[in-house]
Design a protein around this motif. Structure first.
Motif, PDB file in Angstrom:
ATOM      1  N   PRO A 100      -6.718  75.520 -15.701  1.00  0.00           N
ATOM      2  CA  PRO A 100      -6.592  76.887 -16.241  1.00  0.00           C
ATOM      3  C   PRO A 100      -7.367  77.917 -15.416  1.00  0.00           C
ATOM      4  CG  PRO A 100      -6.966  75.324 -18.022  1.00  0.00           C
ATOM      5  CD  PRO A 100      -7.169  74.568 -16.747  1.00  0.00           C
ATOM      6  N   LYS A 109      -0.418  83.369 -13.993  1.00  0.00           N
ATOM      7  CA  LYS A 109      -0.149  83.308 -15.426  1.00  0.00           C
ATOM      8  C   LYS A 109       1.321  83.572 -15.745  1.00  0.00           C
ATOM      9  CE  LYS A 109      -3.680  82.471 -18.224  1.00  0.00           C
ATOM     10  NZ  LYS A 109      -3.568  81.499 -19.357  1.00  0.00           N
ATOM     11  N   TYR A 112       3.107  80.231 -14.526  1.00  0.00           N
ATOM     12  CA  TYR A 112       2.627  79.033 -15.223  1.00  0.00           C
ATOM     13  C   TYR A 112       1.634  79.445 -16.300  1.00  0.00           C
ATOM     14  CZ  TYR A 112       4.323  77.202 -10.757  1.00  0.00           C
ATOM     15  OH  TYR A 112       5.080  76.931  -9.647  1.00  0.00           O
ATOM     16  N   THR A 114       0.460  77.859 -18.736  1.00  0.00           N
ATOM     17  CA  THR A 114      -0.499  76.790 -19.038  1.00  0.00           C
ATOM     18  C   THR A 114      -0.496  75.778 -17.901  1.00  0.00           C
ATOM     19  OG1 THR A 114       1.109  75.356 -20.138  1.00  0.00           O
ATOM     20  CG2 THR A 114       0.029  77.055 -21.495  1.00  0.00           C
ATOM     21  N   GLU A 116       0.032  72.705 -18.166  1.00  0.00           N
ATOM     22  CA  GLU A 116       1.170  71.808 -18.383  1.00  0.00           C
ATOM     23  C   GLU A 116       2.428  72.365 -17.738  1.00  0.00           C
ATOM     24  OE1 GLU A 116      -0.954  72.770 -20.703  1.00  0.00           O
ATOM     25  OE2 GLU A 116      -2.049  70.851 -20.860  1.00  0.00           O
ATOM     26  N   ASP A 117       2.602  73.682 -17.767  1.00  0.00           N
ATOM     27  CA  ASP A 117       3.764  74.300 -17.126  1.00  0.00           C
ATOM     28  C   ASP A 117       3.718  74.108 -15.612  1.00  0.00           C
ATOM     29  OD1 ASP A 117       4.839  75.321 -19.554  1.00  0.00           O
ATOM     30  OD2 ASP A 117       3.399  76.967 -19.492  1.00  0.00           O
TER      31      ASP A 117
END
Length: 448
Positions: A100, A109, A112, A114, A116-117
C-alpha cells in the motif's frame, strides 16, 4: 604537507555542522568552529598560497550540494554519516515499505486501489500463480512471490528472477514475460523486508532468500540444477551469485550488477560527494557488511560477487549499461574475467552485452542483447541435454530422449566421448540392431 592536510580534514565535522545549520556540541566548540570558518585562510595553509584552501573548497562544495541535492544532504547532517546514506539510498531504500505504501508513493491509486488489485493484474498478465508465502527461508521468514509457466512449448529451462534494490518482485513482470515467451518457467520473489515479504533486509538475509528460491525450484518444482538460470538485476545479481555458489551447476545472468559492496559504495559516493575520502567510504561499507556472519552454511563476504563468480560451476552471462551512474564498465569486465579465465576469452566476448541507457535499462529494448541472451539460453539447453545423457550413461538418471533435433545433435558427441568409459554402453553398441546410431521410435531412447 601531510600535517596541513590532516589539520584541514579535522575541521570537516565542524564545517558540515555549521553549514547544515546544526548546533555544535558545545558553546565552546561552536565559537571555535565559527571562528575558523569565518577566517579567510587557515594559518597553516597561508604559508603556502599555492596550495588551495581546504576550508574554502569544502564550503563551496557543501554549498553546491545543498542547492543541487538537498535530499542527499539530509542524511549527512550528523558529520558525514556515510553509512546511513548508503543503507537508505544505495542498498535497501524500500526497507519496511509495504505494497500500500508503494502504491501511494508511485501515485497508482487510480490504477490499483488496493495491493490485491496490483497483484491480480500482474498475475493475470503472466498467467501466474501466487505462491502465498510458501517460500520459507531457513531462518523462518516467508517470501512473497509468484510462479509463471512458459507461454509456449517449454525449452526445458527455469529462470529465477531477483529484483533491484528499489523494486519488488511484481516490478519484474516484464522480465518474467520475456522469459515466458521464450519458453521458460519463471519464479520471482520479493526481498525479505520489502513489500509483503517478512524480515529485515541485510546481506545474510538476502543470501538466505536466494537459497530458499533456488531450493524451491530444486525440491518443489523438481528442476535439475543444470536447467536452472538465476537472473539478478543490480542488487539482485549479488543474490543470484550467492544462489549459484551454494548450488553447483546453476547458471547466472548478472544484469548491471556490482562486484562488491565496497566497490559500488565508492562508485556512488564518488559521483555524489567526491570530496569524501575513499577510506571513509570503504570503512562505512565494511562496517555495514562485515564478513563472517553466518547461518548454517551460508556466510557473508561483503557482497563479494566477483569472489562467488570465480567459484561457480555454471555458466555466466553479463549485461551492463553504457550510461550507468552506479556500475562502471570495469564491474562487468571483472565479473567476466573471474568466470572465464585465460583461454576462454572468446566465450567471454559472446556472453557480454552493453545496453544503451542508464542503470536498470531493460535488455528487451536492444535487439542485439536479445539475440545474444537467446543464444546463451540455447547453449545452456544443449549443455543440459549433454549433461543428462552423461548422467544416464553413468546410471544416475532415467533414460529420456532429447527435447528437439538441435539438442540431439549437440548431445551425440558427448555420448560418444564417454561411451568407451561406460561398460553398459559398450554392450548396447554391440547388441544394437538396425536402429543403431539413431533414436529408437518405440522406446524413445538413443542407441549408440
Amino acid at each position: 604537507y601531510q600535517r596541513r592536510v590532516r589539520g584541514s580534514l579535522s575541521l570537516l565535522p565542524w564545517c558540515v555542522e555549521v553549514t547544515m545549520g546544526n548546533e555544535p556540541s558545545s558553546p565552546k566548540s561552536q565559537g571555535r568552529a565559527q571562528e575558523r570558518i569565518n577566517s579567510p585562510r587557515d594559518a597553516r595553509s597561508s604559508l603556502h598560497p599555492a596550495i588551495p584552501n581546504t576550508m574554502d573548497k569544502v564550503r563551496q562544495t557543501t554549498s553546491e550540494m545543498i542547492q543541487q541535492a538537498p535530499a542527499f544532504l539530509d542524511d549527512m547532517k550528523s558529520a558525514l554519516d556515510i553509512r546511513s546514506q548508503l543503507q537508505k539510498r544505495t542498498f535497501y531504500p524500500l526497507t519496511g515499505r509495504t505494497l500500500p505504501m508503494l502504491i501511494d508513493e508511485r501515485n497508482w491509486k487510480a490504477e490499483y486501489p488496493t495491493p490485491e488489485d496490483w497483484k491480480r493484474a500482474i498475475l493475470e498478465y503472466l498467467y501466474a500463480t501466487d505462491l502465498n508465502h510458501s517460500i520459507v527461508t531457513s531462518d523462518g521468514r516467508a517470501l512473497d512471490g509468484f510462479w509463471a509457466p512458459a507461454a509456449m512449448a517449454r525449452r526445458g529451462l527455469t529462470v529465477v528472477l531477483f529484483h533491484a534494490n528499489a523494486m519488488v518482485g511484481l516490478d519484474m513482470f516484464n522480465y518474467a514475460e520475456w522469459y515466458r515467451q521464450n519458453g521458460c518457467d519463471v519464479l520471482c520473489a520479493t526481498l525479505g523486508g520489502y513489500g509483503d515479504s517478512t524480515g529485515v533486509p541485510g546481506e545474510l538475509s538476502s543470501y538466505l532468500d536466494a537459497v530458499a528460491c533456488v531450493e524451491h525450484c530444486l525440491k518443489v518444482r523438481k528442476v535439475p540444477p543444470h536447467r536452472l538460470v538465476l537472473h539478478g538485476l543490480s542488487l539482485g545479481g549479488a543474490m543470484a551469485a550467492a544462489g549459484a555458489l551454494y548450488h553447483p551447476g546453476v547458471h547466472l545472468v548478472l544484469d548491471q550488477t556490482f562486484t562488491s559492496a565496497t566497490a559500488v559504495s565508492l562508485s556512488v559516493i564518488a559521483r555524489q560527494a567526491n570530496w569524501v575520502p575513499n577510506f571513509v567510504v570503504a570503512q562505512a561499507a565494511s562496517t555495514m557488511f562485515p564478513p563472517g556472519q553466518h547461518h548454517a552454511m551460508i556466510v557473508t563476504d561483503g557482497y563479494d560477487t566477483v569472489g562467488k563468480v570465480a567459484k561457480i560451476q555454471g555458466q555466466l552471462f553479463v549485461i551492463s549499461a553504457s550510461d550507468d551512474d552506479m556500475m562502471p564498465p570495469e564491474f562487468a569486465k571483472q565479473l567476466l574475467a573471474a568466470r572465464y579465465r585465460p583461454g576462454l576469452e572468446s566465450r567471454a566476448e559472446t556472453r557480454h552485452v552493453v545496453l544503451d541507457g542508464p542503470h536498470c535499462t531493460m535488455f528487451e529494448q536492444d535487439p542485439s542483447a536479445v539475440a545474444a541472451l537467446g543464444t546463451y539460453l540455447d547453449d545452456l539447453l544443449g549443455a543440459a541435454a549433454n549433461r543428462e545423457f552423461e548422467l544416464e550413461a553413468a546410471g544416475s538418471l532415467e533414460a529420456t530422449a532429447p527435447e528437439s533435433p538441435g539438442e540431439r545433435a549437440r548431445a551425440v558427441p558427448s555420448l560418444r566421448a564417454v561411451s568407451n568409459q561406460v561398460e553398459h554402453l559398450v554392450n548396447v553398441q554391440a547388441n544394437a540392431s538396425s536402429n543403431a546410431g539413431g533414436l529408437d521410435s518405440q522406446s524413445g531412447k538413443w542407441n549408440i
